[in-house]
Design a protein around this motif. Structure first.
Motif, mmCIF file in Angstrom:
data_model
loop_
_atom_site.group_PDB
_atom_site.id
_atom_site.type_symbol
_atom_site.label_atom_id
_atom_site.label_comp_id
_atom_site.label_asym_id
_atom_site.label_seq_id
_atom_site.Cartn_x
_atom_site.Cartn_y
_atom_site.Cartn_z
ATOM 1 N N TYR A 173 11.389 1.132 -5.288
ATOM 2 C CA TYR A 173 10.416 0.290 -6.248
ATOM 3 C C TYR A 173 11.058 -0.033 -7.686
ATOM 4 O O TYR A 173 10.399 -0.452 -8.476
ATOM 5 N N CYS A 232 2.778 6.627 -2.200
ATOM 6 C CA CYS A 232 4.222 7.440 -2.694
ATOM 7 C C CYS A 232 3.605 7.763 -4.097
ATOM 8 O O CYS A 232 3.758 9.160 -4.691
ATOM 9 N N MET A 233 2.940 6.907 -4.972
ATOM 10 C CA MET A 233 2.818 7.275 -6.257
ATOM 11 C C MET A 233 1.629 8.617 -6.382
ATOM 12 O O MET A 233 1.571 9.479 -6.980
ATOM 13 N N GLU A 234 0.645 8.368 -5.354
ATOM 14 C CA GLU A 234 -0.569 9.440 -5.427
ATOM 15 C C GLU A 234 0.321 10.710 -5.007
ATOM 16 O O GLU A 234 -0.095 11.713 -5.541
ATOM 17 N N GLN A 266 -0.738 -1.321 -14.467
ATOM 18 C CA GLN A 266 -0.813 -2.165 -13.208
ATOM 19 C C GLN A 266 -0.641 -1.333 -11.929
ATOM 20 O O GLN A 266 -1.063 -1.693 -11.007
ATOM 21 N N ILE A 267 -0.735 0.118 -12.038
ATOM 22 C CA ILE A 267 -0.702 0.862 -10.988
ATOM 23 C C ILE A 267 -2.086 1.349 -10.490
ATOM 24 O O ILE A 267 -2.866 1.688 -11.504
ATOM 25 N N GLN A 282 2.090 11.980 -8.220
ATOM 26 C CA GLN A 282 0.987 12.507 -9.276
ATOM 27 C C GLN A 282 0.573 13.804 -8.778
ATOM 28 O O GLN A 282 0.310 14.636 -9.726
ATOM 29 N N PRO A 323 0.802 -1.188 -0.071
ATOM 30 C CA PRO A 323 -0.068 -0.096 0.129
ATOM 31 C C PRO A 323 1.063 1.273 -0.072
ATOM 32 O O PRO A 323 0.367 2.324 -0.579
ATOM 33 N N GLU A 324 2.101 1.278 0.646
ATOM 34 C CA GLU A 324 2.925 2.278 0.735
ATOM 35 C C GLU A 324 3.283 2.851 -0.733
ATOM 36 O O GLU A 324 3.502 4.050 -1.193
ATOM 37 N N PHE A 325 3.693 1.930 -1.522
ATOM 38 C CA PHE A 325 3.717 2.096 -3.073
ATOM 39 C C PHE A 325 2.653 3.267 -3.614
ATOM 40 O O PHE A 325 2.885 4.210 -4.146
ATOM 41 N N TYR A 326 1.301 2.770 -3.536
ATOM 42 C CA TYR A 326 0.286 3.743 -3.847
ATOM 43 C C TYR A 326 0.243 4.907 -3.430
ATOM 44 O O TYR A 326 0.017 6.134 -3.979
#
Length: 87
Positions: free
Chosen positions: A61, A12-14, A86-87, A17, A7-10
């Motif tokens: 990542y 960070c990506m949010e 896939q994100i 973005q 969940p941390e990846f998402y």
């Protein structure tokens, strides 16, 4: 098969973005208001923040961009994903 990401990846990506969105909007604004010193300062602050966030995400990542915009670790890891869809 999709790569399972924490969940941390998402999160960070949010955040990355959101910063990208601000940079795009400031770019459009500065295209028509090139002498707005405050907006230029904001753009530079967000550009610095984007660089910081990108470094964090990539260290955890893997690379985000190709064509020399991101460094590659060893071995060449572009096929490891996640792919954008896939994100």
């Amino acid at each position: 098969m999709s790569k399972k990401l924490p969940p941390e990846f998402y999160a960070c990506m949010e955040e990355l973005q959101a910063v990208d969105f601000v940079l795009v909007e400031l770019t459009h604004y500065l295209d028509t208001h090139p002498h707005d010193q405050e907006a230029i300062q904001q753009f530079n602050e967000y550009a610095k923040e984007r660089k910081r966030l990108k470094k964090i995400v990539e260290s955890m990542y893997g690379p985000l961009q190709q064509f020399g915009n991101s460094y590659s670790g060893y071995p060449w890891g572009w096929s490891e994903g996640p792919w954008p869809w896939q994100i």
